[in-house]
Design a protein around this motif. Structure first.
Motif, PDB file in Angstrom:
ATOM      1  N   GLU A 152     -10.802 -60.391  -7.809  1.00  0.00           N
ATOM      2  CA  GLU A 152     -12.281 -60.439  -8.165  1.00  0.00           C
ATOM      3  C   GLU A 152     -13.136 -60.357  -7.849  1.00  0.00           C
ATOM      4  N   ARG A 153     -12.965 -60.822  -6.512  1.00  0.00           N
ATOM      5  CA  ARG A 153     -14.550 -61.149  -5.825  1.00  0.00           C
ATOM      6  C   ARG A 153     -14.484 -60.884  -4.444  1.00  0.00           C
ATOM      7  N   THR A 155     -16.077 -61.743  -0.675  1.00  0.00           N
ATOM      8  CA  THR A 155     -17.585 -62.909  -0.185  1.00  0.00           C
ATOM      9  C   THR A 155     -17.549 -62.442   1.905  1.00  0.00           C
ATOM     10  N   ILE A 163     -12.316 -65.386  -0.940  1.00  0.00           N
ATOM     11  CA  ILE A 163     -11.462 -64.356  -2.165  1.00  0.00           C
ATOM     12  C   ILE A 163     -11.400 -65.064  -2.845  1.00  0.00           C
ATOM     13  N   THR A 164     -11.417 -64.841  -4.833  1.00  0.00           N
ATOM     14  CA  THR A 164     -11.891 -65.493  -5.180  1.00  0.00           C
ATOM     15  C   THR A 164     -10.638 -64.463  -6.632  1.00  0.00           C
ATOM     16  N   ASN A 212      -8.983 -69.235 -12.112  1.00  0.00           N
ATOM     17  CA  ASN A 212      -9.667 -69.315 -11.048  1.00  0.00           C
ATOM     18  C   ASN A 212      -8.959 -69.498 -10.036  1.00  0.00           C
ATOM     19  N   ASN A 214     -10.364 -69.833  -5.505  1.00  0.00           N
ATOM     20  CA  ASN A 214     -10.939 -69.750  -5.167  1.00  0.00           C
ATOM     21  C   ASN A 214     -10.852 -70.146  -3.030  1.00  0.00           C
ATOM     22  N   PHE A 266     -12.555 -52.047  -1.180  1.00  0.00           N
ATOM     23  CA  PHE A 266     -13.717 -51.890  -1.275  1.00  0.00           C
ATOM     24  C   PHE A 266     -15.010 -50.860  -0.636  1.00  0.00           C
ATOM     25  N   LYS A 274     -22.601 -58.938  -1.190  1.00  0.00           N
ATOM     26  CA  LYS A 274     -21.651 -58.878  -2.145  1.00  0.00           C
ATOM     27  C   LYS A 274     -20.847 -57.845  -2.183  1.00  0.00           C
ATOM     28  N   GLU A 276     -18.262 -55.021  -3.732  1.00  0.00           N
ATOM     29  CA  GLU A 276     -18.209 -53.807  -4.796  1.00  0.00           C
ATOM     30  C   GLU A 276     -16.786 -53.906  -4.337  1.00  0.00           C
ATOM     31  N   ILE A 277     -16.272 -53.833  -5.407  1.00  0.00           N
ATOM     32  CA  ILE A 277     -14.572 -53.644  -5.997  1.00  0.00           C
ATOM     33  C   ILE A 277     -13.906 -52.446  -6.138  1.00  0.00           C
TER      34      ILE A 277
END
Length: 288
Positions: A152-153, A155, A163-164, A212, A214, A266, A274, A276-277
């Motif tokens: 999902e994310r 950084t 990574i999330t 979720n 992390n 990415f 941040k 973007e995926i």
């Protein structure tokens, strides 16, 4: 003087013509010449008791029976058997079977042992069939489903990458616990070049749960040849991890090893904090 008169039979025989029609008196008729009177049965009992017996019953001597023929003497045996007792003779094959068993005691022992072994194997097969049926039912009823992961994310920091993940447990009747082996690692690569490595934290999920997670990876993008800054070309990264998953349903526990491979694209990996995926695709499979 005349002497006594003699009967005619004493002096002369009379001819048939001179015979008188008058019957002679009974005093000189010999009894042996009289024919035997017919025997008369005694009157019935009720006649004797209830009627007058005016005619005398002549007493007749018993008839003389002819002498019986000579009968050989036979030996006779009398055997008395109770009525409630039944004697029977077993068939000859039974006696033969008993005689064989009596003469071959070793064979009898072997037959007994073979029968016990046969029954033991029959019972063992029966219990094995029951256990197999129960195992088959549990396999179809409590069958773990592959977990679902999604990135999902991401950084990027100077010394690490965060990574999330979104983790889902689609199994409706079993909870799951994730942990990583001591030698296991999560790796993030770009064109087969390592960008970071880390550990997946231990976590538990309920049946049909979603959480979720992390994950922090040690590393940076400086060592890899990345596209220049300001480039709008997406960067494709590969994320791989091996997890140990324990599925539980009451006393029933199933251990699985899950291999997860994510292909993620990415944009702005080096320009912005941040990233973007653009696209991501994570596939899971059971290793065993």
């Amino acid at each position: 003087m005349e002497g006594p008169r003699l009967p005619p039979s004493a002096t002369f025989h009379e001819s048939d013509d001179d015979k008188s029609d008058d019957p002679p008196s009974a005093w000189h008729r010999p009894t042996s010449s009289l024919s035997a009177l017919p025997s008369q049965d005694p009157p019935p009992h009720h006649w004797r008791n209830h009627s007058l017996n005016l005619s005398p019953i002549l007493a007749t001597p018993p008839r003389s029976l002819p002498p019986p023929h000579s009968i050989p003497e036979l030996e006779t045996y009398v055997v008395q058997v109770p009525r409630d007792q039944v004697y029977w003779t077993p068939p000859p094959e039974h006696a033969k079977y008993v005689e064989e068993r009596r003469n071959n005691p070793e064979k009898n022992k072997k037959n007994g042992c073979s029968k016990r072994l046969m029954w033991f194997f029959i019972i063992l097969i029966f219990f094995g069939f029951i256990i197999g049926a129960i195992t088959l039912i549990l396999h179809f009823v409590f069958n773990p489903t592959l977990p679902v992961f999604a990135v999902e994310r991401l950084t990027v920091k100077p010394n690490n990458i965060e990574i999330t993940f979104r983790a889902e447990n689609p199994t409706s009747n079993m909870g799951v616990s994730y942990m990583m082996e001591k030698t296991g690692m999560i790796s993030l690569t770009y064109k087969n070049k390592s960008l970071g490595r880390g550990k997946f934290p231990k976590m538990s999920q309920a049946a049909s749960g979603s959480d979720n997670v992390n994950v922090k990876l040690n590393g940076s993008t400086k060592n890899a040849v990345m596209p220049p800054r300001g480039s709008k070309q997406p960067v494709s990264l590969v994320l791989m991890m091996e997890l140990k998953a324990d599925y539980e349903a009451g006393p029933l526990i199933k251990n699985k090893e899950v291999v997860v491979t994510c292909d993620v694209k990415f944009k702005g990996l080096l320009d912005a904090k941040k990233v973007e995926i653009v696209s991501e695709n994570c596939e899971s499979e059971f290793k065993n």
